[in-house]
Design a protein around this motif. Structure first.
Motif, PDB file in Angstrom:
ATOM      1  N   SER A 183       0.820  -1.208   0.000  1.00  0.00           N
ATOM      2  CA  SER A 183       0.000   0.000   0.000  1.00  0.00           C
ATOM      3  C   SER A 183       0.859   1.266   0.000  1.00  0.00           C
ATOM      4  O   SER A 183       0.357   2.362  -0.185  1.00  0.00           O
ATOM      5  CB  SER A 183      -0.936  -0.015   1.201  1.00  0.00           C
ATOM      6  OG  SER A 183      -0.212  -0.336   2.382  1.00  0.00           O
ATOM      7  N   VAL A 184       2.155   1.114   0.227  1.00  0.00           N
ATOM      8  CA  VAL A 184       3.076   2.256   0.227  1.00  0.00           C
ATOM      9  C   VAL A 184       4.293   1.866  -0.608  1.00  0.00           C
ATOM     10  O   VAL A 184       4.736   0.720  -0.544  1.00  0.00           O
ATOM     11  CB  VAL A 184       3.568   2.586   1.654  1.00  0.00           C
ATOM     12  CG1 VAL A 184       4.551   3.757   1.637  1.00  0.00           C
ATOM     13  CG2 VAL A 184       2.409   2.883   2.588  1.00  0.00           C
ATOM     14  N   TYR A 206       8.282   3.387  -1.999  1.00  0.00           N
ATOM     15  CA  TYR A 206       9.280   4.445  -1.828  1.00  0.00           C
ATOM     16  C   TYR A 206       9.581   5.202  -3.120  1.00  0.00           C
ATOM     17  O   TYR A 206       9.796   6.408  -3.114  1.00  0.00           O
ATOM     18  CB  TYR A 206      10.597   3.838  -1.334  1.00  0.00           C
ATOM     19  CG  TYR A 206      10.611   3.449   0.134  1.00  0.00           C
ATOM     20  CD1 TYR A 206      10.434   4.412   1.132  1.00  0.00           C
ATOM     21  CD2 TYR A 206      10.852   2.139   0.529  1.00  0.00           C
ATOM     22  CE1 TYR A 206      10.478   4.068   2.477  1.00  0.00           C
ATOM     23  CE2 TYR A 206      10.903   1.784   1.871  1.00  0.00           C
ATOM     24  CZ  TYR A 206      10.712   2.753   2.838  1.00  0.00           C
ATOM     25  OH  TYR A 206      10.767   2.399   4.160  1.00  0.00           O
ATOM     26  N   LEU A 243       8.536   8.781  -2.544  1.00  0.00           N
ATOM     27  CA  LEU A 243       7.891   9.031  -1.254  1.00  0.00           C
ATOM     28  C   LEU A 243       8.438  10.295  -0.590  1.00  0.00           C
ATOM     29  O   LEU A 243       7.700  11.020   0.066  1.00  0.00           O
ATOM     30  CB  LEU A 243       8.071   7.807  -0.338  1.00  0.00           C
ATOM     31  CG  LEU A 243       7.364   7.869   1.018  1.00  0.00           C
ATOM     32  CD1 LEU A 243       5.857   8.004   0.859  1.00  0.00           C
ATOM     33  CD2 LEU A 243       7.697   6.648   1.865  1.00  0.00           C
ATOM     34  N   TYR A 267       4.839   5.219   7.197  1.00  0.00           N
ATOM     35  CA  TYR A 267       5.070   4.709   5.844  1.00  0.00           C
ATOM     36  C   TYR A 267       6.016   3.505   5.878  1.00  0.00           C
ATOM     37  O   TYR A 267       5.736   2.456   5.303  1.00  0.00           O
ATOM     38  CB  TYR A 267       5.702   5.786   4.955  1.00  0.00           C
ATOM     39  CG  TYR A 267       4.853   7.007   4.716  1.00  0.00           C
ATOM     40  CD1 TYR A 267       3.820   6.965   3.784  1.00  0.00           C
ATOM     41  CD2 TYR A 267       5.104   8.197   5.376  1.00  0.00           C
ATOM     42  CE1 TYR A 267       3.045   8.094   3.529  1.00  0.00           C
ATOM     43  CE2 TYR A 267       4.342   9.332   5.131  1.00  0.00           C
ATOM     44  CZ  TYR A 267       3.315   9.284   4.207  1.00  0.00           C
ATOM     45  OH  TYR A 267       2.569  10.388   3.961  1.00  0.00           O
ATOM     46  N   ASP A 268       7.143   3.708   6.553  1.00  0.00           N
ATOM     47  CA  ASP A 268       8.141   2.630   6.609  1.00  0.00           C
ATOM     48  C   ASP A 268       7.544   1.383   7.266  1.00  0.00           C
ATOM     49  O   ASP A 268       7.766   0.258   6.822  1.00  0.00           O
ATOM     50  CB  ASP A 268       9.372   3.072   7.418  1.00  0.00           C
ATOM     51  CG  ASP A 268       9.990   4.354   6.888  1.00  0.00           C
ATOM     52  OD1 ASP A 268      10.362   4.386   5.698  1.00  0.00           O
ATOM     53  OD2 ASP A 268      10.096   5.330   7.654  1.00  0.00           O
ATOM     54  N   ARG A 311       5.813  12.511   1.445  1.00  0.00           N
ATOM     55  CA  ARG A 311       5.647  12.253   2.875  1.00  0.00           C
ATOM     56  C   ARG A 311       5.008  13.425   3.569  1.00  0.00           C
ATOM     57  O   ARG A 311       5.426  14.564   3.369  1.00  0.00           O
ATOM     58  CB  ARG A 311       7.020  12.054   3.532  1.00  0.00           C
ATOM     59  CG  ARG A 311       7.416  10.634   3.780  1.00  0.00           C
ATOM     60  CD  ARG A 311       8.753  10.623   4.494  1.00  0.00           C
ATOM     61  NE  ARG A 311       9.555   9.481   4.076  1.00  0.00           N
ATOM     62  CZ  ARG A 311       9.534   8.292   4.687  1.00  0.00           C
ATOM     63  NH1 ARG A 311       8.781   8.087   5.743  1.00  0.00           N
ATOM     64  NH2 ARG A 311      10.288   7.312   4.235  1.00  0.00           N
ATOM     65  N   ASP A 366       8.686   5.736  10.363  1.00  0.00           N
ATOM     66  CA  ASP A 366       7.398   6.412  10.522  1.00  0.00           C
ATOM     67  C   ASP A 366       6.318   5.460   9.986  1.00  0.00           C
ATOM     68  O   ASP A 366       6.595   4.295   9.685  1.00  0.00           O
ATOM     69  CB  ASP A 366       7.397   7.784   9.827  1.00  0.00           C
ATOM     70  CG  ASP A 366       7.562   7.676   8.320  1.00  0.00           C
ATOM     71  OD1 ASP A 366       7.513   6.541   7.774  1.00  0.00           O
ATOM     72  OD2 ASP A 366       7.758   8.717   7.675  1.00  0.00           O
ATOM     73  N   GLN A 378       4.405   0.515   7.443  1.00  0.00           N
ATOM     74  CA  GLN A 378       3.399  -0.098   6.571  1.00  0.00           C
ATOM     75  C   GLN A 378       4.058  -1.044   5.571  1.00  0.00           C
ATOM     76  O   GLN A 378       3.559  -2.137   5.304  1.00  0.00           O
ATOM     77  CB  GLN A 378       2.624   1.006   5.832  1.00  0.00           C
ATOM     78  CG  GLN A 378       1.427   0.497   5.060  1.00  0.00           C
ATOM     79  CD  GLN A 378       0.378  -0.094   5.993  1.00  0.00           C
ATOM     80  OE1 GLN A 378      -0.016   0.536   6.964  1.00  0.00           O
ATOM     81  NE2 GLN A 378      -0.043  -1.323   5.719  1.00  0.00           N
TER      82      GLN A 378
END
Ligand code: HEM
Ligand code: SF4
Lengths: 165, 552
Positions: free
Chosen positions: A146-147, A149, A159, B7-8, A163, B5, B10
């Motif tokens: 879902s994310v 970089y 990202l 994002y990382d 962010r 954070d 996830q």
């Protein structure tokens, strides 16, 4: 008719993939043919009028050689002789990002579920899943993460430019 | 240290879910062995002699104490109570059950760890200097750049199926402890004449079957363009690297075939397209990442030279330990301490769960709750107050970490070899042990001085034998385990590859062979020479004569 994944759905394929051995007659005879790139190079003048037309590249054929002719093709199919051969991941990005190709980019050959997430990020939008595998099942991998970089075709910004704290 | 954070976090959680499902499909027969193989490999999972081996990523060697405790826990719960520090600063488990690996990954994710891309044909863990951020001779802290590269390379979609594995190392110091010259890409952070930060880029170094020292293809890539330039290199490699022969698939073969100059041109052509695009790094991102690597809350202390010298005089063991295992620190009153994982009788780089817990406690007590793994397979407490060195030494002795042998002959770098690895030609751990036993006299070890001895169980060179001053390689001779010896390799600046001494030896001959090599050195050396210096001056012949003469 074979089922393929196109735009995140399993649909019936309208196209016919011609083998590397196909000749000009077969190409002209077949409706909605995806022809081998070598055939195109050899008989460009006779094939230019055929519409719609698709072309496919072996994994050692470079998209640069196709770049000037992209306008003739509704489909560019990229062949994976084995799923571990990632050359066409680069090809797809170049087609989309450098040559601004907007037609279908289809993965053919040894195409299976666990490569799809990466392929989609590189610019593929169609997948002819190996005949012995389930395309519906394979769909699930398109949402493996879902994310991400990196910037790639599906996401123009890395990202670090997206962010929020 | 970098803290994830949302994002990382996830991404590692998504990975656990994905891998759990891949493993389920494998057991359900929906994935064949061949299909599952590259998937599990990119998660660090090898199937080896006894069981799968799980390689856990330790990005650029950095570990927090809570991560160490989690590792200790995992080895207790899922393995046999010990772990192994690898030559690429990762942690390896030798005995996990395949079906437990998704659970192990889930536990790792809970402390911001993973096994992503620790194996397989993809960009591997980025490594650096174990003294990054504390070394006196450092000009640029490489850690933020390593983390930036880690994020860029994690699940990079275009480079998920490379011709072969790909390793990047970063250095920012006058000396090179990261061995950047023998990596697929070696990066040296530098300032140009205008004082701007950038990277000198080496490509195509590597060990293994075809050892080569890397070539510089760009003297200065401004930091903003680091990722764009890396992406250009990887794209050229992904497209044109050989895929027909596994043994010719590393980037070094491509660079050699094209010549470094032509390879550099190809990269420059690619870069012309990517430069100044969205991949350009931003000041804000570099600052965001760098904030995780600022100095810890150091006290204002002064160096304890006199006090320590007094302790040295009183306790020769402490003096010995300090001279080998303690190095200078950029901050007055502090020191960096290497815990030796090279005690005789213990496989080089192995640590038990109790030791892992203990090291975590020591990190909390003495070093701001952090430790580092070294590519020499030791561990480092990087920020110890000099006034606490004596007390720390006593604790380390109690727990078996105080062997004063860092950089000495018995600080052997050694791959798991035939005891664990299915690719091995020969065992490596028993050879290391036999040599350590032969050279167990500390006075003699100290007299021999700096010496890198590296052992690999096959030409894959996980023990980096080509760059050992003395390198030992396991070879298969008609189904029997033999050992080939090379001399004169070195890592660091001006890296060089060892030269083969001659025909190989049986395992039980190895301690004698090493003794003879050392004898020649002792006889020939001038006062200030280390082994490698003497070798460079006198060449290989005298060593050869001695070793083979007495064989008759
Ligand atoms: C064109 C051919 C096929 C079609 C249209 C098709 C369709 C479907 C559909 C509708 C599902 C249910 C998905 C869901 O639960 O939402 C499914 C699941 C599945 N199919 Fe197929 N299938 C095809 C061929 C195959 C083949 C050839 C295989 C095996 C080699 C296969 C193996 C599976 C498996 C294992 C699942 C369960 C996936 C999961 O729940 O994780 N299918 N398929
Ligand atoms: S060098 Fe060879 S034997 Fe040693 S760990 Fe690597 S592959 Fe295995």
């Amino acid at each position: 008719m074979r089922a393929i994944i196109k735009n995140d759905q399993v649909i019936d394929d309208q196209w016919t993939l011609l083998s590397a051995e196909a000749d000009l007659d077969e190409a002209l005879r077949t409706e909605q043919a995806i022809i081998p790139f070598a055939l195109w190079q050899e008989h460009k003048s006779q094939l230019q009028a055929v519409k719609p037309l698709g072309v496919w590249l072996e994994s050692n054929q470079a998209v640069e050689d196709l770049a000037e002719d992209l306008a003739y093709f509704s489909v560019v199919a990229l062949n994976f002789p084995v799923f571990t051969d990632g050359r066409h991941f680069s090809s797809a990005r170049l087609l989309r990002e450098r040559y601004a190709y907007t037609g279908e980019i289809r993965a053919i050959g040894d195409v299976a579920r666990d490569q799809l997430f990466f392929m989609q990020r590189c610019g593929f939008d169609a997948y002819a899943i190996r005949a012995d595998r389930c395309p519906v099942d394979a769909l699930q991998s398109l949402t493996d993460f879902s994310v991400t970089y990196q910037a790639a075709y599906d996401q123009s910004l890395p990202l670090y430019r997206r962010r929020t704290a | 240290m970098y803290i994830y954070d949302n994002y990382d976090q996830q991404i590692v959680e998504d990975r656990v879910r994905q891998f759990r499902d891949q493993t389920r499909r494998y057991f359900a027969g929906e994935l064949t062995e061949d299909e599952y193989l590259p998937l599990r490999l990119q998660n660090g999972l090898y199937v080896q002699r006894h069981a799968p081996m799980l390689r856990i990523a330790v990005p650029y060697g950095l570990l927090a104490s809570r991560q160490l405790r989690k590792l200790a826990d995992i080895t207790r719960k899922y393995d046999k109570g010990y772990a192994h520090i690898t030559t690429r600063t990762n942690v390896q488990l030798n005995w996990p059950a395949l079906e437990n690996v998704p659970d192990i990954l889930e536990e790792l994710a809970s402390v911001q760890m993973h096994a992503i891309q620790t194996s397989g044909n993809c960009i591997r863990n980025t490594t650096t200097d174990q003294f990054a951020g504390v070394a006196r001779d450092e000009s640029i802290d490489p850690r933020p750049w390593c983390e930036i590269i880690r994020q860029w390379s994690t699940f990079h979609p275009e480079f998920a199926r490379l011709p072969r594995k790909f390793k990047i190392a970063v250095n920012g110091c006058a000396s090179d402890r990261a061995a950047i010259e023998v990596h697929d890409i070696g990066l040296e952070a530098v300032h140009n004449d205008a004082g701007e930060l950038g990277f000198r880029v080496l490509v195509g170094g590597g060990l293994g079957r075809t050892p080569i020292v890397g070539s510089c293809i760009n003297e200065f890539v401004p930091w903003q363009h680091l990722l764009g330039y890396l992406e250009s290199i990887l794209r050229v490699y992904n497209r044109f690297g050989r895929r027909d022969n596994k043994f010719k698939a590393r980037i070094k073969i491509l660079v050699k075939a094209l010549t470094p100059t032509v390879f550099a041109e190809r990269v420059a052509e690619e870069w012309a397209h990517l430069k100044d695009g969205p991949i350009t790094l931003t000041e804000a991102e570099v600052q965001r990442v760098s904030k995780h690597f600022t100095d810890p809350a150091y006290l204002e202390l002064s160096d304890q030279d006199q006090e320590l010298a007094a302790l040295d005089a009183e306790h020769p063991g402490f003096a010995r330990w300090r001279s080998r295992n303690v190095v200078a620190h950029k901050k007055p009153g502090y020191a960096a301490v290497t815990l030796s994982l090279k005690k005789t009788g213990i496989a080089p780089g192995d640590v038990t769960e109790k030791q892992l817990d203990k090291i975590a406690d020591l990190a909390d007590q003495y070093s701001f709750s952090e430790v580092r793994n070294t590519h020499e397979q030791n561990m480092v407490l990087a920020d110890v107050e000099q006034r606490k060195l004596f007390e720390l030494w006593e604790v380390l002795r109690e727990h078996g970490f105080a062997t004063p042998n860092i950089g000495l002959l018995s600080d052997i770098i050694c791959c798991p070899g035939g005891d664990f690895c299915a690719l091995a030609n020969a065992k490596s751990i028993p050879v290391a042990e036999a040599i350590q036993e032969r050279f167990d006299n500390l006075d003699y070890l100290f007299d021999i001085g700096d010496l890198d001895l590296n052992i690999s169980g096959c030409m894959n060179a996980c023990g980096h034998h080509h760059i050992g001053h003395i390198g030992i390689l396991g070879v298969d001779k008609k189904g029997e385990e033999f050992y080939q010896v090379s001399l004169g390799g070195s890592s660091g600046r001006e890296a060089s590859l060892g030269k083969i001494l001659g025909p190989s030896f049986a395992q039980d001959a190895m301690p004698d062979v090493i003794s003879k090599l050392i004898d020649v050195y002792i006889e020939q050396r001038t006062e200030e020479e280390h082994f490698i210096d003497t070798y460079k001056r006198i060449g290989i012949d005298k060593f050869k004569e001695r070793v083979y003469a007495s064989n008759n």
